[in-house]
Design an enzyme around this catalytic site. Structure first.
Site, mmCIF file in Angstrom:
data_model
loop_
_atom_site.group_PDB
_atom_site.id
_atom_site.type_symbol
_atom_site.label_atom_id
_atom_site.label_comp_id
_atom_site.label_asym_id
_atom_site.label_seq_id
_atom_site.Cartn_x
_atom_site.Cartn_y
_atom_site.Cartn_z
ATOM 1 C CE LYS A 9 -2.173 -0.788 3.870
ATOM 2 N NZ LYS A 9 -1.512 -2.017 4.289
ATOM 3 N NE ARG A 83 -4.331 -0.631 9.559
ATOM 4 C CZ ARG A 83 -3.215 -0.185 8.980
ATOM 5 N NH1 ARG A 83 -3.230 0.933 8.298
ATOM 6 N NH2 ARG A 83 -2.114 -0.863 9.079
ATOM 7 N NE ARG A 122 7.656 -2.480 6.052
ATOM 8 C CZ ARG A 122 6.342 -2.260 6.066
ATOM 9 N NH1 ARG A 122 5.780 -1.638 5.061
ATOM 10 N NH2 ARG A 122 5.602 -2.673 7.068
ATOM 11 N NE ARG A 124 6.550 0.183 9.580
ATOM 12 C CZ ARG A 124 5.372 0.170 8.966
ATOM 13 N NH1 ARG A 124 5.249 0.675 7.763
ATOM 14 N NH2 ARG A 124 4.322 -0.359 9.551
ATOM 15 N NE ARG A 135 1.964 -4.010 11.349
ATOM 16 C CZ ARG A 135 2.997 -3.981 10.528
ATOM 17 N NH1 ARG A 135 4.124 -4.598 10.843
ATOM 18 N NH2 ARG A 135 2.913 -3.340 9.392
HETATM 19 P P1 AMP Z 1 0.864 0.944 8.486
HETATM 20 O O1 AMP Z 1 2.022 1.854 8.206
HETATM 21 O O2 AMP Z 1 -0.336 1.245 7.629
HETATM 22 O O3 AMP Z 1 1.257 -0.497 8.430
HETATM 23 O O4 AMP Z 1 0.401 1.256 10.001
HETATM 24 C C1 AMP Z 1 1.280 1.055 11.080
HETATM 25 C C2 AMP Z 1 0.517 1.073 12.383
HETATM 26 O O5 AMP Z 1 -0.136 2.336 12.553
HETATM 27 C C3 AMP Z 1 -0.608 0.049 12.519
HETATM 28 O O6 AMP Z 1 -0.129 -1.225 12.941
HETATM 29 C C4 AMP Z 1 -1.500 0.711 13.565
HETATM 30 O O7 AMP Z 1 -0.962 0.585 14.860
HETATM 31 C C5 AMP Z 1 -1.403 2.185 13.171
HETATM 32 N N1 AMP Z 1 -2.440 2.577 12.201
HETATM 33 C C6 AMP Z 1 -2.235 3.045 10.934
HETATM 34 N N2 AMP Z 1 -3.385 3.334 10.333
HETATM 35 C C7 AMP Z 1 -4.360 3.046 11.220
HETATM 36 C C8 AMP Z 1 -5.788 3.118 11.177
HETATM 37 N N3 AMP Z 1 -6.446 3.549 10.091
HETATM 38 N N4 AMP Z 1 -6.464 2.726 12.280
HETATM 39 C C9 AMP Z 1 -5.842 2.297 13.395
HETATM 40 N N5 AMP Z 1 -4.503 2.188 13.481
HETATM 41 C C10 AMP Z 1 -3.763 2.559 12.414
#
Ligand code: AMP
Length: 181
Positions: A9, A83, A122, A124, A135
């Site tokens: 994404k 989400r 990756r 991170r 996740r």
């Molecule tokens: P991502 O970079 O999209 O993988 O997001 C990393 C982390 O940010 C996730 O594991 C959540 O802890 C938090 N996060 C990102 N977007 C959301 C969202 N829309 N709702 C809730 N938590 C989020």
């Protein structure tokens, strides 16, 4: 843009945004930045990011709304948001306030084992194998139902996210071009 962690994404969202000349909002990036600068939202979100849990809806929505207000109604690619079902409902309300609507929802799909491999490569902070698996479980339980929801209201396009990122980008662009016309 919907998809499991590791589906691509972030990569595809930023490529799409620059190709379409629109803003790219990644809620994950927003939270990582907020944590770095220790803002109030960052302080509330930090533990969730670390463990791979979803940040509570109210915190996410506040952050997104602030961001959208700054963009003053210009077109956007949302990546990693919504989400949860509550976020999707709230998004509709917020968008209509800014005179926007959803043109297309892209579901970027890859097999779990490919996504997990990408995450671990990756590297991170929240990409340890345990957190990545967690996740993935959160995604299947909470976010995946949105695919059905957006499909039922006729907004969903399925995109194969496997293979060369340039090929995925072309698939994304073909769909978005049509949706924007
Ligand atoms: P991502 O970079 O999209 O993988 O997001 C990393 C982390 O940010 C996730 O594991 C959540 O802890 C938090 N996060 C990102 N977007 C959301 C969202 N829309 N709702 C809730 N938590 C989020």
């Amino acid at each position: 843009m919907l998809g499991a962690p590791g589906a691509g994404k972030g990569t595809q969202g930023s490529r799409l945004a620059s190709r379409a000349g629109i803003a790219h909002i990644s809620t994950g990036d927003l939270f990582r930045d907020a944590v770095k600068i220790e803002s109030p939202a960052g302080q509330r979100a930090e533990a969730y990011l670390k463990t791979g849990q979803l940040v509570p809806d109210q915190v996410v929505l506040q952050l997104v709304e602030e961001y959208l207000a700054d963009l003053e109604g210009s077109d956007i690619c949302l990546d990693g948001f919504p989400r949860t079902y509550q976020q999707a409902v709230a998004l509709d309300k917020v968008l209509s306030r800014f005179g926007l609507s959803i043109a297309v929802v892209l579901h970027l799909y890859v097999e779990d084992n490919i996504a997990l491999e990408r995450l671990v490569d990756r590297g991170r902070a929240d990409d340890t194998i345990q957190t990545a698996r967690y996740r993935m479980d959160v995604y299947h339980a909470t976010t995946e139902p949105l695919i059905k929801y957006y499909n039922e209201i006729g907004l969903l396009s399925q995109i194969d996210g496997s293979g060369d990122p340039d090929d995925v980008e072309s698939r994304v662009w073909d769909v978005v071009k049509m949706a924007l016309n």
